[in-house]
Design a protein around this motif. Structure first.
Motif, mmCIF file in Angstrom:
data_model
loop_
_atom_site.group_PDB
_atom_site.id
_atom_site.type_symbol
_atom_site.label_atom_id
_atom_site.label_comp_id
_atom_site.label_asym_id
_atom_site.label_seq_id
_atom_site.Cartn_x
_atom_site.Cartn_y
_atom_site.Cartn_z
ATOM 1 N N ALA A 188 -11.881 -3.901 19.368
ATOM 2 C CA ALA A 188 -12.188 -5.307 19.647
ATOM 3 C C ALA A 188 -11.719 -6.190 18.491
ATOM 4 C CB ALA A 188 -13.680 -5.480 19.884
ATOM 5 N N ALA A 189 -12.108 -5.787 17.288
ATOM 6 C CA ALA A 189 -11.692 -6.543 16.109
ATOM 7 C C ALA A 189 -10.804 -5.636 15.273
ATOM 8 C CB ALA A 189 -12.899 -6.988 15.303
ATOM 9 N N LYS A 190 -9.513 -5.778 15.495
ATOM 10 C CA LYS A 190 -8.546 -4.979 14.741
ATOM 11 C C LYS A 190 -7.688 -5.925 13.916
ATOM 12 C CE LYS A 190 -4.821 -1.643 15.186
ATOM 13 N NZ LYS A 190 -4.094 -0.735 16.081
ATOM 14 N N TYR A 191 -7.763 -5.768 12.624
ATOM 15 C CA TYR A 191 -7.103 -6.697 11.704
ATOM 16 C C TYR A 191 -5.697 -6.213 11.334
ATOM 17 C CZ TYR A 191 -11.518 -9.120 11.237
ATOM 18 O OH TYR A 191 -12.645 -9.846 11.502
ATOM 19 N N VAL A 243 -14.453 -1.698 15.279
ATOM 20 C CA VAL A 243 -13.931 -2.575 14.227
ATOM 21 C C VAL A 243 -13.015 -1.739 13.343
ATOM 22 C CG1 VAL A 243 -14.530 -3.932 12.175
ATOM 23 C CG2 VAL A 243 -15.988 -4.028 14.217
ATOM 24 N N LYS A 244 -11.905 -2.338 12.954
ATOM 25 C CA LYS A 244 -10.914 -1.604 12.186
ATOM 26 C C LYS A 244 -10.136 -2.542 11.290
ATOM 27 C CE LYS A 244 -6.991 1.266 13.049
ATOM 28 N NZ LYS A 244 -5.952 1.429 14.002
ATOM 29 N N PRO A 245 -9.868 -2.203 10.024
ATOM 30 C CA PRO A 245 -10.399 -1.084 9.243
ATOM 31 C C PRO A 245 -11.930 -1.086 9.117
ATOM 32 C CG PRO A 245 -8.534 -2.087 8.136
ATOM 33 C CD PRO A 245 -8.904 -2.982 9.267
ATOM 34 N N GLY A 246 -12.436 -0.137 8.328
ATOM 35 C CA GLY A 246 -13.875 0.052 8.233
ATOM 36 C C GLY A 246 -14.512 -0.605 7.031
ATOM 37 N N PHE A 265 -18.380 0.953 16.921
ATOM 38 C CA PHE A 265 -17.819 1.986 16.059
ATOM 39 C C PHE A 265 -16.954 1.352 14.972
ATOM 40 C CE2 PHE A 265 -19.184 4.063 19.794
ATOM 41 C CZ PHE A 265 -19.536 5.340 19.404
ATOM 42 N N ALA A 266 -16.790 2.090 13.886
ATOM 43 C CA ALA A 266 -15.906 1.643 12.816
ATOM 44 C C ALA A 266 -14.821 2.687 12.636
ATOM 45 C CB ALA A 266 -16.688 1.481 11.516
ATOM 46 N N TYR A 267 -13.631 2.245 12.320
ATOM 47 C CA TYR A 267 -12.525 3.167 12.045
ATOM 48 C C TYR A 267 -12.267 3.168 10.548
ATOM 49 C CZ TYR A 267 -8.285 5.788 13.387
ATOM 50 O OH TYR A 267 -7.315 6.764 13.572
ATOM 51 N N GLN A 268 -12.647 4.285 9.911
ATOM 52 C CA GLN A 268 -12.296 4.459 8.499
ATOM 53 C C GLN A 268 -10.826 4.875 8.494
ATOM 54 O OE1 GLN A 268 -13.991 7.838 6.273
ATOM 55 N NE2 GLN A 268 -14.439 6.419 4.620
ATOM 56 N N THR A 269 -9.969 3.924 8.176
ATOM 57 C CA THR A 269 -8.540 4.107 8.415
ATOM 58 C C THR A 269 -7.883 5.064 7.425
ATOM 59 O OG1 THR A 269 -8.168 2.181 7.055
ATOM 60 C CG2 THR A 269 -8.189 1.831 9.439
#
Ligand code: PBG
Length: 320
Positions: A188-191, A243-246, A265-269
């Motif tokens: 949803a929120a990808k930077y 959400v990404k990055p974390g 969820f969070a993506y620890q990139t």
């Protein structure tokens, strides 16, 4: 306050949040051919695996209590073109790995990324026309990619492309194709972030990428916009959001998790993983402690879970 910190047992007794293997999603990289795992240079301890290797990884994940593996293909230049056609091939690498895992390990969840970057000659997530990523034409292909993945047995469709309106179209396409049970976890929120560098190495798009992704991924100055993105994805039918990055965006993780009461969820990139591994490799911080502390931070922030390259190691540690 310190009475509550005096001994290990009291610290455990009053601990507010804790990380469980159940919270972890393990991203793995799949490559063509057989044989040994191939190391990803910028991600020590991470490898590109054969389809067979992915099945072994899925078995390991299941035994560790990890509920989901996420599959990402390494695609050489020979399988790439301007339109990412290979994304629609029902026998592409991701689909073959998905089928193989489903057959051998039916009780683990599989997440597949929806985006064209592993398949395009220019490394972008959508279709490039006259120097611009076109929205609706990209969405059309992404919908077909999602259906192809669901057909192969993918349980969770993860649109990471950041085109507008894609969640609604993907939901409709999945339903129409008889995949009403397929879940959608939307990025949803990808930077637009520097922390994806090692990942792009791992999937082979780093040297190909023309320009950057700032016309579709979010600007790092924005938080209100993340709320609008999540709102739209949820209204369009997302079952879970990400959400990404974390870690650099923990404020966004917390805000979305609390504002929407949706599994967040969070993506620890890859870049976050690489930072910890590089510092630990130099003896500048303690690897295991940094790993557990960073993963636990997501839970404290309100996340339902984390996508992390540390997942198998963390789960093994938690099982002890
Ligand atoms: C592709 C995609 C990316 C990541 C997940 N899916 C990279 C990008 O958007 O360029 C990053 C994952 C990571 O850095 O670990 N759309």
């Amino acid at each position: 306050m310190r009475r509550l910190r005096r001994t290990d047992w009291v610290r455990r007794l009053v601990r507010e949040t804790r990380l469980l293997p159940d919270d972890l999603i393990w991203p793995i990289f799949v490559r063509e051919g057989g044989g040994e795992p191939v190391p990803v240079a910028s991600m020590p301890g991470v490898f590109r695996l054969s389809v067979e290797g992915c099945v072994e990884a899925a078995l390991r994940a299941r035994d560790l209590g990890i509920p989901v593996v996420a599959l990402f293909p390494f695609t050489g230049t020979e399988k790439r073109d301007e339109f990412g056609t290979e994304a629609l091939n029902a026998h592409n690498l991701v689909c073959r790995a998905t089928r193989a895992i489903k057959k051998a390990v039916p009780d683990i969840g599989i997440l597949c990324d929806v985006a064209l970057d592993p398949y395009t000659s220019h490394g972008h997530d959508g279709i490039l026309r006259e120097g611009r990523i076109v929205n609706d034409e990209s969405v059309e292909i992404l919908c077909r990619q999602a259906v192809v993945q669901a057909e192969a047995g993918c349980d969770i469709i993860g649109p990471s492309d950041m085109m507008d309106g894609r969640v609604a179209c993907i939901r409709a396409a999945l339903d129409e194709a008889g995949h009403g049970d397929a879940l959608i976890m939307s990025y949803a929120a990808k930077y637009a972030s520097a922390f994806y560098g090692p990942f792009r190495d791992a999937v082979g798009s780093n040297t190909l990428l023309k320009g950057d992704k700032r016309t579709y991924q979010m600007d790092y100055g924005n938080a209100e916009e993340a709320v609008r993105e999540a709102e739209q994805d949820i209204a369009e039918g997302a079952d879970m959001i990400m959400v990404k990055p974390g870690l650099p965006y923990l404020d966004i993780v917390s805000r979305l998790a609390h504002e929407f009461a949706m599994p967040t969820f969070a993506y620890q990139t890859s870049g976050e993983y690489a930072m910890i591994m590089a510092a630990a490799g130099n003896g500048w911080l303690e690897e295991e402690r940094a790993m557990m502390e960073s993963l636990s931070a997501f839970k404290r922030a309100g996340a339902a879970g984390v996508l992390s390259y540390f997942s198998p190691r963390a789960a093994a540690l938690l099982a002890r």
